[in-house]
Design a protein around this motif. Structure first.
Motif, short mmCIF file in Angstrom:
data_model
loop_
_atom_site.label_atom_id
_atom_site.label_comp_id
_atom_site.label_asym_id
_atom_site.label_seq_id
_atom_site.Cartn_x
_atom_site.Cartn_y
_atom_site.Cartn_z
N GLU A 5 -52.34 -23.00 -59.22
CA GLU A 5 -51.41 -23.97 -58.64
C GLU A 5 -50.71 -23.39 -57.42
OE1 GLU A 5 -47.63 -24.50 -60.74
OE2 GLU A 5 -48.25 -22.88 -62.12
N ASN A 31 -47.16 -24.96 -54.76
CA ASN A 31 -45.91 -25.72 -54.93
C ASN A 31 -46.14 -27.19 -55.25
OD1 ASN A 31 -44.31 -23.48 -54.46
ND2 ASN A 31 -44.20 -23.84 -52.25
N ASN A 32 -47.22 -27.76 -54.73
CA ASN A 32 -47.41 -29.21 -54.84
C ASN A 32 -48.69 -29.64 -55.55
OD1 ASN A 32 -45.03 -29.82 -53.23
ND2 ASN A 32 -46.20 -29.09 -51.47
N PHE A 33 -49.66 -28.72 -55.66
CA PHE A 33 -50.96 -29.14 -56.16
C PHE A 33 -51.48 -28.21 -57.27
CE2 PHE A 33 -50.69 -30.92 -51.91
CZ PHE A 33 -51.18 -32.21 -52.10
N GLN A 67 -54.62 -39.38 -53.07
CA GLN A 67 -53.78 -38.19 -52.87
C GLN A 67 -54.47 -36.93 -53.39
OE1 GLN A 67 -49.87 -38.80 -54.50
NE2 GLN A 67 -49.63 -40.81 -53.57
N PRO A 120 -52.36 -33.67 -57.13
CA PRO A 120 -50.91 -33.42 -57.06
C PRO A 120 -50.35 -33.15 -58.43
CG PRO A 120 -51.39 -35.75 -56.78
CD PRO A 120 -52.72 -35.04 -56.77
N LYS A 121 -49.31 -32.33 -58.47
CA LYS A 121 -48.67 -32.05 -59.75
C LYS A 121 -48.05 -33.31 -60.32
CE LYS A 121 -47.54 -27.14 -59.16
NZ LYS A 121 -46.46 -26.13 -59.07
#
Length: 376
Positions: free
Chosen positions: A314, A316-318, A354, A373-374
């Motif tokens: 991972e 920060n965002n994905f 996304q 995306p998370k």
């Protein structure tokens, strides 16, 4: 915007009918359009355009509802009777005429948009009750007719029409919300269908493997059955959830890998590295198709030195899922399997573009990366 105009073209038709009609009636002196009251003219024009557009917009509904058509016809008969009575009595802003017109408009609205009226009748009453009380007060209790007409000249009577655009845009919002809910429900239905397509596809291959072991009376068969049972339990129960802990998905993939390792006699190198917060949530059964393809189109095609390298990590965002495997090019089937097609469709429904799914092949090595995306 084009789709919006197509859906509500009936109201555009209403304007195309009303504007020339008003101009014609003004030209032949049947209707007097004041030049010094543009706001009132615009509001009244919009109002009548909506009145004409609503039956056109609800044409299919009216075709199915004979009682509604009969009711609307009766209301228009009442409307013309009211106009005749008003013309005969020659009394400006006749309260009786006003009451009959209220009955007409309320009845027409109820027949055309019954659900909307039932839902918002309190809001409609809240806006119109003070306006109606204000009218009746001016007309009946403010003095004689001359005093009323003087007050009327000084009062912007178009305020009685101002709530109409408010209700119209509120109705448009309800239609938009209904369409979004319909799309969401459609997406849920499709996702459910795609999951049912994925699961049999996966278990079909696994049961084939189990069949081969049982034919050979392999002592590994019970272990395979146990792992398969755990995987089926996860698929059936957890697969119905919107999200699961990524740790559960990792365990599911490990079971799948171990299940395949049991039956291989050849040299196979399988690594699965995961450097990730195991409390993250993801949709279930998201990676199994990619892993399954690595086995089916990679290890299955090679007699020796086959490998699959998997990395789950991972930022920060994905969340990233990388899988790399070698294959025998002469045995490679270039056709796109149903599993991968379903995965792409499911990702599109889940993430609305996304995500990123990249697939490449070079020097007999197949690389795939899924970036999502998370989950919030």
């Amino acid at each position: 915007m084009i789709d919006f105009l197509k859906k509500y073209k009936a109201f555009l038709i209403g304007f195309l009918i009303i504007i020339p009609l008003f101009i014609l009636l003004d030209y032949i002196n049947v209707l007097n359009i004041p030049n010094d009251q543009p706001v009132e003219v615009i509001v009244i024009t919009v109002f009548w355009a909506l009145v004409v557009g609503l039956p056109i917009h609800n044409y299919q509904y009216l075709k199915r509802k004979k009682k509604a058509v009969i009711g609307i016809t009766a209301l228009f008969v009442l409307f013309f009777i009211t106009i005749v009575i008003d013309s005969f009595m020659k009394l400006p802003d006749n309260p009786i005429t006003f009451i009959l017109l209220i009955i007409f408009w309320c009845g027409l609205a109820y027949f055309l948009v019954p659900n909307f009226i039932k839902k918002y009748w309190k809001f409609i009453a809240l806006l119109y009750t003070p306006l109606l009380l204000y009218f009746f007060y001016l007309r009946l209790f403010s003095g004689d007719l001359e005093a009323y007409l003087k007050v009327k000249q000084e009062t912007p009577f178009y305020i009685f029409f101002l709530p109409i655009p408010i209700f119209f845009f509120l109705w448009i919002f309800e239609q938009w919300k209904w369409v979004q809910e319909l799309k969401k429900e459609k997406s849920k239905t499709e996702l459910s269908l795609l999951k049912t397509q994925i699961n049999p596809h996966f278990f079909f291959n696994t049961l084939n493997n189990l069949y081969a072991l049982t034919v050979k009376n392999s002592p590994q068969a019970p272990e395979v059955i146990l792992k398969l049972s755990d995987m089926m339990r996860y698929t059936i129960y957890d697969g119905e959830k919107e999200t699961v802990k990524i740790s559960e998905e990792i365990e599911y993939l490990n079971n799948y890998i171990e299940l395949h390792k049991i039956r291989y006699k050849k040299s196979v190198e399988i690594t699965f590295n995961h450097d990730i917060d195991t409390n993250l949530n993801i949709p279930p059964l998201l990676y199994i198709i990619l892993l399954e393809n690595a086995f089916k189109h990679g290890i299955e095609t090679l007699a020796e030195n086959a490998f699959i390298h998997i990395n789950l990590y991972e930022d920060n965002n994905f969340i990233y899922f990388d899988i790399e495997n070698n294959f025998d090019a002469s045995e490679l089937n270039n056709s796109k399997g149903i599993g991968l097609q379903n995965l792409e469709r499911r990702l599109s429904l889940l993430y609305n573009q996304q995500h990123e799914l990249s697939i490449s092949s070079k020097n007999n090595i197949y690389k795939t990366q899924l970036k999502i995306p998370k989950h919030a």
